[in-house]
Design an enzyme around this catalytic site. Sequence first.
Site, PDB file in Angstrom:
ATOM      1  N   SER A   1     -29.260 -22.000  -1.798  1.00 39.61           N
ATOM      2  CA  SER A   1     -29.449 -20.547  -1.669  1.00 39.61           C
ATOM      3  C   SER A   1     -29.400 -19.932  -3.061  1.00 39.61           C
ATOM      4  CB  SER A   1     -28.331 -19.910  -0.855  1.00 39.61           C
ATOM      5  OG  SER A   1     -28.243 -20.500   0.401  1.00 39.61           O
TER       6      SER A   1
ATOM      7  N   ARG B   1     -18.076 -16.858  -0.574  1.00 33.63           N
ATOM      8  CA  ARG B   1     -18.578 -17.337  -1.871  1.00 33.63           C
ATOM      9  C   ARG B   1     -17.784 -16.782  -3.064  1.00 33.63           C
ATOM     10  NH1 ARG B   1     -21.269 -19.956   1.486  1.00 33.63           N
ATOM     11  NH2 ARG B   1     -23.410 -20.648   1.168  1.00 33.63           N
TER      12      ARG B   1
ATOM     13  N   GLU C   1     -26.469 -15.952  -6.066  1.00 31.07           N
ATOM     14  CA  GLU C   1     -25.277 -16.768  -5.846  1.00 31.07           C
ATOM     15  C   GLU C   1     -25.187 -17.769  -7.009  1.00 31.07           C
ATOM     16  OE1 GLU C   1     -25.488 -19.536  -2.560  1.00 31.07           O
ATOM     17  OE2 GLU C   1     -23.469 -20.197  -2.986  1.00 31.07           O
TER      18      GLU C   1
END
Length: 349
Positions: free
Chosen positions: A249, A175, A345
């Site tokens: 998420s 990520r 995130e």
Amino acid sequence: MKDIRDYSLLAHNTFGTDAKCKRFLEYSSVEEAQQIVAGLTAADQPLLILGGGSNLLLTGDYEGTVIHSAIKGIEVLDNETLAAGGENLKNPDFVFLNCGSGEVFDDVVAYAVEHGYHGAENLSIIPGEVGASAVQNIGAYGVEAKDIIYKVETVEIATGKVVVFDNQDCQYSYRQSRFKHEWKDKYLVTHVIYRLSKHFVPDLDYGNIRTSLTAKGIENPTAQQLRDVIIEIRNAKLPDPKVQGNAGSFFMNPIVEKAKYEELAAQYPGMPHYTIDAGHEKIPAGWMIEQCGWKGKSLGRAGVHDKQALVLVNRGGATGQEIVNLCETIRKDVKQKFGIDIHPEVNVK
Ligand code: EPU
């Protein structure tokens, strides 16, 4: 090109929070991106470079300029085009797809599957756009965008120059990429070239892909069957943003030192984990949040999804601030119970 003042971002964020920005700029070509950066002034700061808004939480009006790509197109680059770029890529095993950064990422995956270009199947129906795939290194089911990204074409904001980065330049990890750190707000992504394989070597080892296929009597799936099962698994776990606002998420899965993992594994023998390297393990934040008792619970109008605790949802009319409050409460609880800091995130603005 679009240039709109006091623009509502409601249609540009999947959390469904109604916030405005002072100025909204949208480019549909490299030339328009260059025109936009040439016209930016100090009054336009701060900038927010936006993809599909599927990874964004707006906590209030954005007192700055939002820039969005509407560059479309999915084009197979022939060897000649690539050779013109100085490359010698007459490789019969691969196909190079040049995609506009404003293209819906899953449309690229669908196109690839349909045409027999492989490697993207496990990334099926991840929301968002092509540009964000290269910034965020989106990933699912054991595959990350970095595995298929070949080059990223950008316009440098300071100079208006076209700058093309190789995969290696972007320093991809879980990520993460340089676009999120030292290159933040320095480049507008205009195109991404993905490198796909002409050979189908399915990646079935993550989670319940194989068991889901077996349950359907499929042992050696076609690319379309793999895409279909990934779509089914995701749809069963993740809420549809059109029905319930969310950004997938909300937290990243923390990567911890081996010693920390061993300490927790002794305490929680069933704890899921993924080995990163000899010294590090990734622990699913969703599991920890569930252990803290948050799965399916709410704080005000913000909630934790009942089928996947990593996903925070807008139960209807939640403000960005209510979602942030829930996020902070969960972080505190996870820290207290497991001694681990988890981080969003999602880009909180
Ligand atoms: N788990 C729980 N409870 C939960 C959620 C998960 O116990 O409420 C456990 C699962 O049983 C499993 C483990 O945690 O053992 C991992 O769960 P899962 O496979 O659902 O994936 P994840 O780690 O929670 C990541 C990605 C997802 C991606 C899936 C599948 C991140 C931040 N998220 O989630 O990506 O779809 O893996 O590859 O890495 C996204 O980024 O928006 C996203 C949905």
